[in-house]
Design a protein around this motif. Structure first.
Motif: not given
Ligand SMILES: [Zn+2]
Length: 215
Positions: A181, A172, A209-210, A183, A206, A185, A174
């Protein structure tokens, strides 16, 4: 007739009915089974539109002691007319959600039960990518990322269930800074299975949103 049950509520009802069937197989005491059934009904009845004949018939067919696994498997889909399905998206709609992807592999719509999908997820094995389409703030957003080929046992960040998960890495931007960034998961490799386990959308929100694309 109005569809009012969400897909994750439908997954919850399915999970509760399957748990009830399992209890029937392991509990020998009739009164105990009655108690378990009462608890199941208490949990799922508020999710069903009370005046609707489909709900009434569903609840009536849940009453007999020792409902079999087969009977439950036939009974659950009778609720589908009451479930708001995930929308079937055209190639054009999908390409709008993934503008940067040149050759977007399409999901296998024929294999999907849209009544079970809170989000849409599919893998492109060739390029080791995973694509997700999910509702976020009243619209659908598209997320793409790299899906590691390794499968491990772990908790999925979306459905919060232990199962076969793989590392999903998305990038993503910034806002404003022009920096990126990454991420990572762990999420279910099989998104259809993930959806069947997804009974509460909070962790999905949630997660989104990240990983959602930032402007
Ligand atoms: Zn999952």
């Amino acid at each position: 007739m109005k569809s009012t049950i969400t897909t994750y509520e439908y997954s919850y009802i399915t999970q509760q009915v399957n748990d009830l069937v399992s209890a029937y197989l392991s509990v020998n005491d009739r009164r105990m089974r009655d108690t378990v059934r009462a608890t199941t009904l208490e949990r799922i009845t508020p999710l069903l539109p009370s005046e609707d004949p489909i709900s009434q018939e569903f609840l009536r067919r849940l009453q007999p002691d020792r409902l079999s696994r087969d009977a439950a498997a036939k009974l659950l889909p009778t609720l589908e007319p009451l479930v708001v399905p995930f929308p079937e998206l055209s190639i054009k709609q999908l390409s709008k959600l993934f503008r940067k992807v040149k050759k977007l592999k399409q999901p296998e719509w024929a294999d999907l039960n849209l009544h079970e999908l809170t989000y849409l997820g599919w893998n492109d094995g060739g390029s080791q990518k995973k694509y997700l389409v999910a509702p976020y703030q009243d619209r659908l957003i598209g997320i793409q990322g790299d899906l590691a080929p390794q499968v491990v046992k772990g908790v999925c960040a979306i459905c919060q269930t232990i199962g076969n998960v793989s590392l999903f890495v998305s990038t993503t931007k910034k806002s404003g800074l022009g920096t990126y960034t990454r991420n990572g998961n762990y999420i279910c490799r099989d998104s259809a299975q993930c959806n069947r386990q997804l009974t509460d959308p909070q962790a999905l929100t949630e997660f989104l949103s990240i990983v959602r694309p930032k402007r």
